[in-house]
Design an enzyme around this catalytic site. Structure first.
Site, mmCIF file in Angstrom:
data_model
loop_
_atom_site.group_PDB
_atom_site.id
_atom_site.type_symbol
_atom_site.label_atom_id
_atom_site.label_comp_id
_atom_site.label_asym_id
_atom_site.label_seq_id
_atom_site.Cartn_x
_atom_site.Cartn_y
_atom_site.Cartn_z
ATOM 1 N N SER A 163 0.807 -1.226 0.000
ATOM 2 C CA SER A 163 0.000 0.000 0.000
ATOM 3 C C SER A 163 0.838 1.272 0.000
ATOM 4 O O SER A 163 0.590 2.208 0.774
ATOM 5 C CB SER A 163 -0.952 -0.016 1.205
ATOM 6 O OG SER A 163 -1.793 -1.135 1.140
ATOM 7 N N ARG A 178 8.046 6.156 -3.159
ATOM 8 C CA ARG A 178 8.263 6.844 -1.882
ATOM 9 C C ARG A 178 7.543 6.083 -0.797
ATOM 10 O O ARG A 178 6.589 5.339 -1.053
ATOM 11 C CB ARG A 178 7.741 8.293 -1.930
ATOM 12 C CG ARG A 178 6.232 8.395 -2.130
ATOM 13 C CD ARG A 178 5.758 9.836 -2.251
ATOM 14 N NE ARG A 178 4.319 9.934 -2.409
ATOM 15 C CZ ARG A 178 3.679 9.832 -3.565
ATOM 16 N NH1 ARG A 178 4.361 9.635 -4.670
ATOM 17 N NH2 ARG A 178 2.358 9.933 -3.616
ATOM 18 N N ASP A 217 -3.953 -1.895 -1.900
ATOM 19 C CA ASP A 217 -5.238 -2.151 -1.251
ATOM 20 C C ASP A 217 -6.409 -1.660 -2.095
ATOM 21 O O ASP A 217 -7.505 -2.238 -2.051
ATOM 22 C CB ASP A 217 -5.281 -1.519 0.147
ATOM 23 C CG ASP A 217 -4.859 -0.056 0.159
ATOM 24 O OD1 ASP A 217 -4.473 0.479 -0.900
ATOM 25 O OD2 ASP A 217 -4.879 0.544 1.245
#
Length: 499
Positions: A163, A178, A217
């Site tokens: 996620s 990131r 997700d």
């Protein structure tokens, strides 16, 4: 002036000022239409721009990230088999096995573990530390629940629900763009997280486990919706025919995905797009990363408190949509308003100086969306639930006038969040033409996340905004919201299936 007259005058000033502040948070139909149109434009820019991931971080109008997922098909609920799923997001790691039953239902076994402190942001943890931990937890789970199938000649397919933003060039690879949400391990950025996980699985002896798919997700929510379409939460077949169109998350963070025509995904390298089309693929699931919508701040309603929060906290100039919508920031917006009102001598006047305020009110992110949810529906004459909530969460006594002011602020902050949440839904429905593909066609939006699932009235307010916006009341009536249960777990397994 008597003591009572003084406090009555101060209460009047407070309520007048709160009325003005509430007006700053209002969102009207014209703004919804403008934001929806701009969202569609940003989607199109993102689909064409092959170098936009970092651009969105810097807010340079590179469009939405629109990350190709390489998921090119949707399950239909008839698939069967045992698949593994690993879910890394927030502060937790889950390892699961999912048995697809072929009748739109599935059974899950899972184990959930909190990420240890030594791996969290601000530590010197490495990629090997993190993925070694994930591999050891995976090994422990398989030993406990599936030791009977741990054979080298019996491969287990695993879908990795990760996620965090990644740049994918295939279904089973992706380099980290990131970190967000608590993790910050610098040497992972720019590396393939599937390879890192697979290497550690091999080290712990799980050669039979193949990480065949990388998803997040949001995509998991969409795939779970597709598999379970037409079945209620308790397993009853509904018989309804409605096209699954969107998967979305509205919780600590927010994001969404949908199926886009491959011919429109210009950012794909030509050889990949041509190969997929040659193979008969027509669509691909796109991870929008819509938390960064309007990072250039062209159309989002912006108050002084939004500006202040953006300057003070995570990723200045980034995730502007998320900072107005997600559960992580709703309480923080309210806290900033209250501190400002106190600074102006309008609220909590028993604390004469900022330094005298309770520590929790001065501390960022100490006011949770759960507290706001209780205040939202407090209908007692003295707002007793609001009083207790502030005493319990912030150790803060309040007067009735202050509680009325606080409830007004809570309701306008949550309503703005829900209204803004409707914008990407309307934009996708318009861009894909989903509402007009069939005569009497209806569409389904699969959702997950604590805010949309549990916050009182959030879905109702989203629906109000959909009816106010460009799809109108008719489009809103044709749009169904369905909770995708166990979306991260089942979605990871379903991604392994389509691999």
């Amino acid at each position: 002036m008597s003591f009572d007259e003084f406090h009555k005058a101060n209460d009047t000033k407070l309520l007048d000022e709160v009325t003005k502040i509430c007006a700053e948070f209002e969102v009207n139909a014209e703004q919804l239409t403008e934001m929806t149109s701009y969202f569609i434009k940003q989607m199109e820019i993102g689909l064409a721009n092959n170098n936009n991931n970092e651009g969105m971080i810097n807010g340079n109008n590179a469009g939405l990230a629109m990350i190709p997922s390489y998921v090119t098909s949707k399950p239909n609920g008839t698939e069967e088999g045992l698949f593994m799923a690993a879910v890394l997001g927030g502060m937790n790691f889950r390892i699961c096995s999912v048995q697809l039953n072929g009748d739109h239902t599935f059974n899950i076994k899972q184990a959930k573990t909190r990420i240890p402190e030594y791996l969290m942001e601000g530590t010197d943890a490495t990629s090997d530390d993190l993925f070694g931990f994930l591999a050891r937890r995976t090994s422990a789970f398989i030993n406990k629940f599936h030791s009977d199938i741990m054979k080298p000649d019996t491969p287990l397919k695993l879908g990795f629900t990760f996620s965090y933003p990644v740049d994918q060039e295939s279904l089973n690879s992706g380099t980290l763009i990131r970190w967000t949400k608590g993790l910050n391990i610098p040497d992972t950025v720019g590396r393939d997280v599937v390879q890192l996980y697979q290497e550690q699985l091999t080290i712990v002896g799980l050669n039979m486990v193949n990480v065949v798919a990388l998803t997040n997700d949001t995509i998991g929510t969409f795939l779970s919706l597709c598999y379970a379409q037409g079945v209620t939460a308790d397993g009853q077949v509904t018989g309804e025919i409605s096209e699954p169109v969107i998967g979305c998350i509205f919780g600590t963070g927010t994001n969404g995905c949908y199926m886009e025509k491959i011919e429109n995904i210009k950012k794909l390298p030509d050889y990949i797009r041509e190969r997929l089309i040659h193979e008969g693929k027509t669509e691909m699931c796109i991870n929008i990363e819509w938390g960064s919508f309007d990072n250039d701040n062209q159309v989002l309603p912006t108050t002084r408190y939004d500006i202040d929060i953006d300057k003070k906290y995570a990723r200045n100039g980034g995730q502007l949509f998320e900072k107005r919508v997600s559960g992580m920031f709703l309480g923080e917006i309210l806290r900033n308003v209250l501190v400002d009102l106190h600074t102006r001598g309008l609220i909590l006047t028993q604390f004469r100086k900022h330094e005298q305020l309770p520590h929790r009110l001065k501390t960022p992110f100490q006011l949770s969306s759960e507290v706001l949810a209780r205040i939202e529906i407090d209908d007692s004459s003295t707002l007793r639930e609001t009083e207790l909530s502030f005493l319990q969460s912030l150790r803060l006594p309040t007067t009735l006038a202050e509680r009325k002011a606080i409830q007004s602020l809570v309701r306008v902050i949550s309503r703005r969040s829900a209204y803004l949440a409707s914008v990407p839904i309307a934009a996708i429905l318009i861009k894909t033409g989903a509402l007009n593909k069939k005569y009497h066609g209806e569409v389904t939006v699969g959702y997950d996340g604590s805010i949309i699932e549990l916050y009182p009235g959030f879905k109702s307010m989203m629906r109000q905004a959909l009816a106010m916006g460009p799809i109108g009341a008719e489009g809103e009536r044709k749009t169904h919201f369905v909770h995708s249960k166990d979306s991260g777990s089942a979605g990871g397994a379903l991604c392994a299936l389509v691999a």
